[in-house]
Scaffold this motif. Structure first.
Motif, PDB file in Angstrom:
ATOM      1  N   VAL A 152       0.839  -1.207   0.000  1.00 29.03           N
ATOM      2  CA  VAL A 152       0.000   0.000   0.000  1.00 29.03           C
ATOM      3  C   VAL A 152       0.869   1.251   0.000  1.00 29.03           C
ATOM      4  O   VAL A 152       0.615   2.211  -0.754  1.00 29.03           O
ATOM      5  CB  VAL A 152      -0.939  -0.007   1.220  1.00 29.03           C
ATOM      6  CG1 VAL A 152      -1.666   1.336   1.356  1.00 29.03           C
ATOM      7  CG2 VAL A 152      -1.953  -1.141   1.113  1.00 29.03           C
ATOM      8  N   LEU A 153       1.917   1.247   0.801  1.00 27.64           N
ATOM      9  CA  LEU A 153       2.810   2.402   0.872  1.00 27.64           C
ATOM     10  C   LEU A 153       3.525   2.633  -0.457  1.00 27.64           C
ATOM     11  O   LEU A 153       3.672   3.778  -0.902  1.00 27.64           O
ATOM     12  CB  LEU A 153       3.822   2.200   1.997  1.00 27.64           C
ATOM     13  CG  LEU A 153       3.250   2.252   3.416  1.00 27.64           C
ATOM     14  CD1 LEU A 153       4.283   1.770   4.424  1.00 27.64           C
ATOM     15  CD2 LEU A 153       2.777   3.662   3.764  1.00 27.64           C
ATOM     16  N   ILE A 154       3.979   1.559  -1.102  1.00 32.58           N
ATOM     17  CA  ILE A 154       4.632   1.710  -2.401  1.00 32.58           C
ATOM     18  C   ILE A 154       3.673   2.327  -3.414  1.00 32.58           C
ATOM     19  O   ILE A 154       4.056   3.148  -4.252  1.00 32.58           O
ATOM     20  CB  ILE A 154       5.144   0.345  -2.910  1.00 32.58           C
ATOM     21  CG1 ILE A 154       6.317  -0.133  -2.059  1.00 32.58           C
ATOM     22  CG2 ILE A 154       5.577   0.432  -4.379  1.00 32.58           C
ATOM     23  CD1 ILE A 154       6.791  -1.534  -2.389  1.00 32.58           C
ATOM     24  N   GLY A 155       2.401   1.954  -3.316  1.00 26.99           N
ATOM     25  CA  GLY A 155       1.405   2.485  -4.229  1.00 26.99           C
ATOM     26  C   GLY A 155       0.966   3.902  -3.909  1.00 26.99           C
ATOM     27  O   GLY A 155       0.133   4.464  -4.637  1.00 26.99           O
ATOM     28  N   GLY A 156       1.501   4.478  -2.847  1.00 28.05           N
ATOM     29  CA  GLY A 156       1.170   5.859  -2.492  1.00 28.05           C
ATOM     30  C   GLY A 156      -0.011   5.990  -1.555  1.00 28.05           C
ATOM     31  O   GLY A 156      -0.427   7.109  -1.235  1.00 28.05           O
ATOM     32  N   GLY A 157      -0.564   4.876  -1.111  1.00 25.63           N
ATOM     33  CA  GLY A 157      -1.713   4.914  -0.215  1.00 25.63           C
ATOM     34  C   GLY A 157      -1.306   4.876   1.241  1.00 25.63           C
ATOM     35  O   GLY A 157      -0.116   4.856   1.587  1.00 25.63           O
ATOM     36  N   THR A 158      -2.316   4.855   2.099  1.00 22.21           N
ATOM     37  CA  THR A 158      -2.109   4.834   3.546  1.00 22.21           C
ATOM     38  C   THR A 158      -2.804   3.623   4.144  1.00 22.21           C
ATOM     39  O   THR A 158      -4.032   3.500   4.018  1.00 22.21           O
ATOM     40  CB  THR A 158      -2.679   6.108   4.198  1.00 22.21           C
ATOM     41  OG1 THR A 158      -2.047   7.252   3.632  1.00 22.21           O
ATOM     42  CG2 THR A 158      -2.464   6.090   5.707  1.00 22.21           C
ATOM     43  N   PRO A 159      -2.054   2.704   4.777  1.00 21.44           N
ATOM     44  CA  PRO A 159      -2.713   1.573   5.438  1.00 21.44           C
ATOM     45  C   PRO A 159      -3.392   2.012   6.727  1.00 21.44           C
ATOM     46  O   PRO A 159      -2.843   2.811   7.488  1.00 21.44           O
ATOM     47  CB  PRO A 159      -1.562   0.601   5.717  1.00 21.44           C
ATOM     48  CG  PRO A 159      -0.326   1.429   5.707  1.00 21.44           C
ATOM     49  CD  PRO A 159      -0.591   2.621   4.833  1.00 21.44           C
ATOM     50  N   VAL A 160      -4.595   1.516   6.942  1.00 15.10           N
ATOM     51  CA  VAL A 160      -5.361   1.786   8.168  1.00 15.10           C
ATOM     52  C   VAL A 160      -5.655   0.431   8.803  1.00 15.10           C
ATOM     53  O   VAL A 160      -6.258  -0.439   8.161  1.00 15.10           O
ATOM     54  CB  VAL A 160      -6.667   2.532   7.854  1.00 15.10           C
ATOM     55  CG1 VAL A 160      -7.521   2.678   9.120  1.00 15.10           C
ATOM     56  CG2 VAL A 160      -6.373   3.896   7.248  1.00 15.10           C
ATOM     57  N   PHE A 161      -5.243   0.253  10.054  1.00 17.03           N
ATOM     58  CA  PHE A 161      -5.301  -1.068  10.658  1.00 17.03           C
ATOM     59  C   PHE A 161      -6.497  -1.218  11.598  1.00 17.03           C
ATOM     60  O   PHE A 161      -6.836  -0.299  12.345  1.00 17.03           O
ATOM     61  CB  PHE A 161      -4.007  -1.346  11.423  1.00 17.03           C
ATOM     62  CG  PHE A 161      -2.786  -1.249  10.551  1.00 17.03           C
ATOM     63  CD1 PHE A 161      -2.597  -2.122   9.495  1.00 17.03           C
ATOM     64  CD2 PHE A 161      -1.835  -0.254  10.762  1.00 17.03           C
ATOM     65  CE1 PHE A 161      -1.485  -2.032   8.676  1.00 17.03           C
ATOM     66  CE2 PHE A 161      -0.718  -0.150   9.953  1.00 17.03           C
ATOM     67  CZ  PHE A 161      -0.537  -1.042   8.904  1.00 17.03           C
ATOM     68  N   VAL A 162      -7.117  -2.388  11.517  1.00 22.04           N
ATOM     69  CA  VAL A 162      -8.217  -2.752  12.411  1.00 22.04           C
ATOM     70  C   VAL A 162      -7.758  -3.972  13.190  1.00 22.04           C
ATOM     71  O   VAL A 162      -7.497  -5.027  12.592  1.00 22.04           O
ATOM     72  CB  VAL A 162      -9.502  -3.088  11.641  1.00 22.04           C
ATOM     73  CG1 VAL A 162     -10.633  -3.437  12.603  1.00 22.04           C
ATOM     74  CG2 VAL A 162      -9.908  -1.933  10.748  1.00 22.04           C
ATOM     75  N   GLN A 163      -7.663  -3.831  14.495  1.00 22.56           N
ATOM     76  CA  GLN A 163      -7.087  -4.915  15.292  1.00 22.56           C
ATOM     77  C   GLN A 163      -8.060  -6.068  15.463  1.00 22.56           C
ATOM     78  O   GLN A 163      -9.204  -5.889  15.883  1.00 22.56           O
ATOM     79  CB  GLN A 163      -6.650  -4.409  16.663  1.00 22.56           C
ATOM     80  CG  GLN A 163      -5.995  -5.496  17.518  1.00 22.56           C
ATOM     81  CD  GLN A 163      -5.322  -4.931  18.752  1.00 22.56           C
ATOM     82  OE1 GLN A 163      -4.706  -3.867  18.705  1.00 22.56           O
ATOM     83  NE2 GLN A 163      -5.438  -5.650  19.856  1.00 22.56           N
ATOM     84  N   GLY A 164      -7.566  -7.268  15.149  1.00 23.05           N
ATOM     85  CA  GLY A 164      -8.335  -8.463  15.425  1.00 23.05           C
ATOM     86  C   GLY A 164      -8.380  -8.739  16.913  1.00 23.05           C
ATOM     87  O   GLY A 164      -7.438  -8.427  17.642  1.00 23.05           O
ATOM     88  N   ASP A 165      -9.462  -9.311  17.356  1.00 21.32           N
ATOM     89  CA  ASP A 165      -9.677  -9.572  18.777  1.00 21.32           C
ATOM     90  C   ASP A 165      -9.143 -10.963  19.120  1.00 21.32           C
ATOM     91  O   ASP A 165      -9.637 -11.957  18.598  1.00 21.32           O
ATOM     92  CB  ASP A 165     -11.168  -9.483  19.090  1.00 21.32           C
ATOM     93  CG  ASP A 165     -11.471  -9.615  20.573  1.00 21.32           C
ATOM     94  OD1 ASP A 165     -10.557  -9.988  21.338  1.00 21.32           O
ATOM     95  OD2 ASP A 165     -12.623  -9.352  20.962  1.00 21.32           O
ATOM     96  N   PRO A 166      -8.135 -11.066  20.010  1.00 22.12           N
ATOM     97  CA  PRO A 166      -7.636 -12.388  20.393  1.00 22.12           C
ATOM     98  C   PRO A 166      -8.730 -13.301  20.926  1.00 22.12           C
ATOM     99  O   PRO A 166      -8.703 -14.514  20.691  1.00 22.12           O
ATOM    100  CB  PRO A 166      -6.599 -12.076  21.471  1.00 22.12           C
ATOM    101  CG  PRO A 166      -6.137 -10.690  21.153  1.00 22.12           C
ATOM    102  CD  PRO A 166      -7.355  -9.980  20.632  1.00 22.12           C
ATOM    103  N   ALA A 167      -9.717 -12.719  21.601  1.00 23.77           N
ATOM    104  CA  ALA A 167     -10.816 -13.523  22.140  1.00 23.77           C
ATOM    105  C   ALA A 167     -11.700 -14.086  21.039  1.00 23.77           C
ATOM    106  O   ALA A 167     -12.454 -15.041  21.270  1.00 23.77           O
ATOM    107  CB  ALA A 167     -11.651 -12.683  23.111  1.00 23.77           C
TER     108      ALA A 167
END
Length: 400
Positions: A132-147
């Motif tokens: 994503v960064l190479i393509g000029g975009g911005t990664p936005v992360f959504v955390q998975g729930d361990p539970a």
């Protein structure tokens, strides 16, 4: 003026590739290292597939092909999607590349502009954010729930989407956690995406055939047909067919997107290896019975590793639904000191000390965006996995 690209400065080398290289160096130096870092089946490519490649060579099928795949392979891919996923595509909607990674890369390069965001669940495959960064975009992360087995909730997905979101990049079963979304869980996510018509879906289904305990695999465009026109469904032959080195990945989606991806590929690699394409035709059209054999072996290894890790002090390991990875938590090991004197302040410290002191190579969780964990690939022999678990247990018992 700097010589190297500013874009490259935003990108990290692949930690999984780096660890695999480190294992090779240590083995060359005489160390008895058990490598559990590479996501690669230890099975040989089935004979029918190798035979098709040999036949292609004998028939002189060694010239350039169409940029994004021969007609026979595109037809086989269309038949696969119809047969296994209930998805109808024409060859004009199919792209074939040199591995699944190139498919994803092409799609991101063809669509991202500065300011565009790509929503990625964590833990993620190490290459997603950097592509994503190479393509000029911005990664936005959504955390998975361990539970929840490291899965994301519909609410978390909804909260991550903004007017700038272009893609939701989704992987099930997951590398690195092995988590797989049931049809109902997937429907809850697609319901969110229906409320955001500007968001496209890129679904990495590379581990589709490697699910266990009767799990039913589904893919977003299959679960929610209303997403068909804005979904790129990505797959390949690397994992289920033990063809990692053949480098064939493929995708199907809207014609306009496929055409844009073709343009990117035409100015980079051009066509994938011709011989590999003919081998992939046989993989998709030919006998599939060996997949059940592979799956049974992976399930046995999964159960062996989960039991072995849960016997280690300070480690907690969930039982994943698919792929050939586990993603154990080591939160109870943080802050301790190894028998060799290493202070374990992070999962990277844990992985490095485990390698140096007990000759087991794993990949630290921070590389996948969620800590404190590590990833094991159990795509190796039962004997190696049994010995690795014994070494990990000894390492953990030495922590004070």
């Amino acid at each position: 003026m700097a010589f190297l690209s500013d874009t490259l400065a935003r990108v990290k080398p692949s930690p999984t590739v780096a660890m695999t290289g480190k294992v090779a160096e240590l083995r060359a130096a005489g160390r008895d290292v058990i490598g559990l870092s590479a996501g690669e089946p230890d099975f040989d490519t089935p004979e029918s597939i190798k035979g098709a490649a040999k036949a292609a060579i004998a028939a002189g099928k060694t010239k350039y092909t169409a940029v994004d795949g021969i007609a026979e392979l595109k037809q086989a891919i269309c038949a696969k999607f119809a047969r296994e996923n209930g998805l109808r595509y024409t060859p004009e909607q199919v792209s074939v590349s040199s591995g699944g990674k190139q498919v994803l890369f092409n799609a991101l390069m063809a669509t991202l502009n500065p300011g565009d965001e790509v929503v990625i669940p964590t833990p993620y495959w190490v290459s997603y954010p950097d592509m994503v960064l190479i393509g000029g975009g911005t990664p936005v992360f959504v955390q998975g729930d361990p539970a929840m087995g490291y899965k994301i909730s519909p609410e978390a997905l909804d909260a991550a989407i903004t007017p700038n979101t272009k893609w939701f990049l989704f992987n099930s079963p997951s590398n690195p956690s092995g988590a797989a979304y049931s049809r109902d869980e997937l429907k809850a996510l697609t319901d969110v995406l229906l409320r955001h018509p500007h968001v496209w879906v890129m679904t990495d289904d590379m581990y589709e055939h490697l699910t266990f305990d009767g799990f039913e695999f589904t893919t977003p465009a299959q679960v929610e047909p209303a997403l068909y026109d804005r979904t790129l469904t990505v797959n390949g032959v690397s994992k289920a067919y033990a063809m990692t080195g053949w480098r064939i990945g493929y995708a199907a989606g809207p014609k306009e997107l496929i055409a844009a991806m073709r343009k990117v590929q035409s100015q980079s690699t051009s066509n994938p290896c011709t011989i590999s394409q003919w081998a992939a035709v046989e993989a998709l059209n030919g006998p599939q019975d060996f997949i059940d054999t592979f799956r049974a072996a992976f399930k046995r290894r999964r159960d062996l590793v989960v039991a072995g890790l849960n016997a280690c002090p300070g480690i907690s390991c969930a039982t994943p639904e698919g792929a050939f990875y586990v993603y154990p938590s080591i939160k109870d090991c943080i802050g301790k000191t190894s028998a060799g004197g290493c202070k374990i302040e992070s999962d990277e410290d844990f992985a490095n000390a485990l390698l140096e002191e007990n000759d087991v190579a794993v990949v630290f969780g921070a590389a996948f965006g969620l800590s404190p964990n590590f990833r094991i690939s159990y795509a190796t022999s039962d004997a190696a996995l049994t010995e690795a678990c014994a070494r990990i247990k000894a390492f953990c018992e030495g922590l004070t």
